[in-house]
Design a protein around this motif. Structure first.
Motif, PDB file in Angstrom:
ATOM      1  N   LEU A 290       4.471  -4.649   0.689  1.00 50.98           N
ATOM      2  CA  LEU A 290       4.584  -3.840   1.904  1.00 50.98           C
ATOM      3  C   LEU A 290       3.825  -4.497   3.052  1.00 50.98           C
ATOM      4  O   LEU A 290       4.285  -4.466   4.204  1.00 50.98           O
ATOM      5  N   VAL A 291       2.683  -5.093   2.764  1.00 52.30           N
ATOM      6  CA  VAL A 291       1.942  -5.823   3.794  1.00 52.30           C
ATOM      7  C   VAL A 291       2.749  -7.026   4.267  1.00 52.30           C
ATOM      8  O   VAL A 291       2.878  -7.270   5.478  1.00 52.30           O
ATOM      9  N   SER A 292       3.321  -7.782   3.333  1.00 45.26           N
ATOM     10  CA  SER A 292       4.118  -8.966   3.687  1.00 45.26           C
ATOM     11  C   SER A 292       5.340  -8.597   4.524  1.00 45.26           C
ATOM     12  O   SER A 292       5.772  -9.364   5.386  1.00 45.26           O
ATOM     13  N   ALA A 293       5.873  -7.397   4.278  1.00 44.71           N
ATOM     14  CA  ALA A 293       7.054  -6.944   5.014  1.00 44.71           C
ATOM     15  C   ALA A 293       6.701  -6.381   6.388  1.00 44.71           C
ATOM     16  O   ALA A 293       7.601  -6.016   7.159  1.00 44.71           O
ATOM     17  N   GLY A 294       5.410  -6.302   6.695  1.00 40.52           N
ATOM     18  CA  GLY A 294       4.995  -5.784   7.991  1.00 40.52           C
ATOM     19  C   GLY A 294       5.016  -4.275   8.093  1.00 40.52           C
ATOM     20  O   GLY A 294       4.927  -3.712   9.191  1.00 40.52           O
ATOM     21  N   VAL A 295       5.095  -3.600   6.952  1.00 41.70           N
ATOM     22  CA  VAL A 295       5.141  -2.143   6.917  1.00 41.70           C
ATOM     23  C   VAL A 295       3.742  -1.554   6.910  1.00 41.70           C
ATOM     24  O   VAL A 295       3.506  -0.457   7.435  1.00 41.70           O
ATOM     25  N   ALA A 296       2.786  -2.268   6.309  1.00 45.20           N
ATOM     26  CA  ALA A 296       1.445  -1.734   6.112  1.00 45.20           C
ATOM     27  C   ALA A 296       0.409  -2.839   6.240  1.00 45.20           C
ATOM     28  O   ALA A 296       0.728  -4.037   6.199  1.00 45.20           O
ATOM     29  N   SER A 297      -0.837  -2.424   6.392  1.00 42.69           N
ATOM     30  CA  SER A 297      -1.977  -3.335   6.289  1.00 42.69           C
ATOM     31  C   SER A 297      -2.877  -2.821   5.177  1.00 42.69           C
ATOM     32  O   SER A 297      -2.892  -1.620   4.889  1.00 42.69           O
ATOM     33  N   LEU A 298      -3.597  -3.719   4.560  1.00 38.37           N
ATOM     34  CA  LEU A 298      -4.492  -3.350   3.471  1.00 38.37           C
ATOM     35  C   LEU A 298      -5.924  -3.515   3.943  1.00 38.37           C
ATOM     36  O   LEU A 298      -6.349  -4.612   4.328  1.00 38.37           O
ATOM     37  N   GLU A 299      -6.652  -2.402   3.956  1.00 39.01           N
ATOM     38  CA  GLU A 299      -8.045  -2.399   4.390  1.00 39.01           C
ATOM     39  C   GLU A 299      -8.898  -1.961   3.213  1.00 39.01           C
ATOM     40  O   GLU A 299      -9.054  -0.766   2.946  1.00 39.01           O
ATOM     41  N   GLY A 300      -9.427  -2.922   2.490  1.00 37.36           N
ATOM     42  CA  GLY A 300     -10.169  -2.619   1.270  1.00 37.36           C
ATOM     43  C   GLY A 300      -9.240  -1.990   0.237  1.00 37.36           C
ATOM     44  O   GLY A 300      -8.254  -2.588  -0.171  1.00 37.36           O
ATOM     45  N   GLU A 301      -9.512  -0.751  -0.142  1.00 36.40           N
ATOM     46  CA  GLU A 301      -8.700  -0.053  -1.112  1.00 36.40           C
ATOM     47  C   GLU A 301      -7.720   0.941  -0.451  1.00 36.40           C
ATOM     48  O   GLU A 301      -7.161   1.803  -1.117  1.00 36.40           O
ATOM     49  N   PHE A 302      -7.520   0.785   0.855  1.00 33.83           N
ATOM     50  CA  PHE A 302      -6.643   1.696   1.583  1.00 33.83           C
ATOM     51  C   PHE A 302      -5.459   0.949   2.182  1.00 33.83           C
ATOM     52  O   PHE A 302      -5.611  -0.122   2.792  1.00 33.83           O
ATOM     53  N   LEU A 303      -4.282   1.532   2.001  1.00 35.86           N
ATOM     54  CA  LEU A 303      -3.068   1.027   2.616  1.00 35.86           C
ATOM     55  C   LEU A 303      -2.846   1.821   3.904  1.00 35.86           C
ATOM     56  O   LEU A 303      -2.860   3.065   3.883  1.00 35.86           O
ATOM     57  N   GLN A 304      -2.656   1.124   5.008  1.00 34.34           N
ATOM     58  CA  GLN A 304      -2.549   1.757   6.332  1.00 34.34           C
ATOM     59  C   GLN A 304      -1.162   1.495   6.900  1.00 34.34           C
ATOM     60  O   GLN A 304      -0.668   0.368   6.894  1.00 34.34           O
ATOM     61  N   ASN A 305      -0.514   2.550   7.405  1.00 32.24           N
ATOM     62  CA  ASN A 305       0.782   2.372   8.063  1.00 32.24           C
ATOM     63  C   ASN A 305       0.605   1.629   9.379  1.00 32.24           C
ATOM     64  O   ASN A 305      -0.336   1.896  10.123  1.00 32.24           O
TER      65      ASN A 305
END
Length: 307
Positions: A290-305
């Motif tokens: 999802l991060v690679s697809a540009g849908v989300a960012s990963l901040e530590g243990e949290f996935l962010q839209n």
């Protein structure tokens, strides 16, 4: 949120393009009726109501039609019913589930999504016809993404309200296949049916209305071939879609919460079972994709839209 002015719509027809958390809404107005096709997601219900009220300009909404009962298509039903005495029609096979509010049979719990209880006043079935916006519309069955889904077709104008059976670039997740039921064959049959219609415009459940129907059908068929030749591809895609929906809904989600949701959601658990990957590793993989697809960012243990 409204359709591009370059697309020609019949008088009395309005399309509200909503994105991915809420389905598109189609409002059809004539001298006798004002009907809305699909009402979006629960969290956007107030927005749906505002769009409808602005377009109606003081008129009453008399009818509400759901193409299918996934939460992003019917989540605004309850609020609209509280404001308007609109006759609400749903796919015929869902009548008992809505009447009894059967949380196991309806898809909301299985997908980890929300929908406020609403009433049904009747059904739509394949072959039914409606006169809306002074045009005749025929109900067509569209199983595949959802076994009970319907489409609305206006032969005179060459317009198809396709719900999630056909988008400009694909179609909705083939959910029945996650639980070992047939869905790929049904989706192929729906694409064939659409190809036999005389169409100038498709209004999908998500994304902008489009005119390049033949090209969209080619893309959809190629996508279906890719998914159906290895069912794990459909399962992986379904998990990413369901997680992305949760991110759109809540904006931020811990990986631990995603794991808990995956275990609790029947459809997510069924999809994960097809992948034969340890849950913790699978969550890490899906988050990375999802991060690679540009849908989300990963901040530590949290996935962010990020959309």
């Amino acid at each position: 949120m409204t359709i591009s002015p370059s697309i020609s719509l019949p008088a009395g027809m309005h399309v509200f393009e909503r994105g991915w958390l809420s389905s598109n809404n189609i409002l059809l107005i004539d001298e006798d009726n004002a009907a809305l096709v699909d009402s979006g997601y629960l969290n956007h219900a107030e927005q749906t109501l505002a769009l409808v009220q602005a377009a109606l300009q003081g008129r009453e909404l008399t009818m509400l039609i759901n193409t299918h009962l996934h939460s992003d298509h019917c989540g605004g039903n309850a609020l609209l019913q509280s404001v308007y005495a609109c006759r609400t029609l749903i796919p015929v096979a869902e009548l008992a589930a809505v009447e009894n509010w059967d949380q196991q049979q309806l898809s909301f719990v299985a997908t980890g999504q929300s929908c406020e209880r609403f009433r049904q006043d009747g059904s739509i079935s394949p072959g039914d016809t409606f006169r809306l916006a002074n045009l005749e519309w025929q109900v067509l069955a569209a199983p595949g993404h959802d076994p009970h889904s319907m489409m609305l077709y206006c032969a005179k104008e060459g317009i198809l309200i396709s719900a999630d059976a056909l988008w400009e670039h694909g179609f909705g997740v083939i959910f029945p296949e996650l639980e070992g039921k047939s869905g790929f064959a049904e989706q192929a049959a729906v694409l064939q049916l659409i190809s036999e219609l005389d169409l100038r415009l498709v209004i999908p459940g998500h994304g902008a209305p489009f005119t390049g129907v033949a090209a969209a059908l080619d893309r959809a068929r190629n996508r279906l071939t890719y998914l159906s030749t290895d069912s794990s591809r459909n399962a992986r895609h379904a998990l990413k879609v369901l997680i992305a929906f949760l991110l759109l809904d809540r904006q931020r989600f811990s990986l631990q919460a995603i794991e808990q949701q995956l275990r609790a959601s029947r459809l997510m658990a069924a999809a994960a079972a097809q992948l034969a990957t340890p849950i913790e590793l699978l969550i890490q993989q899906l988050a990375g994709e999802l991060v690679s697809a540009g849908v989300a960012s990963l901040e530590g243990e949290f996935l962010q839209n990020v959309r």
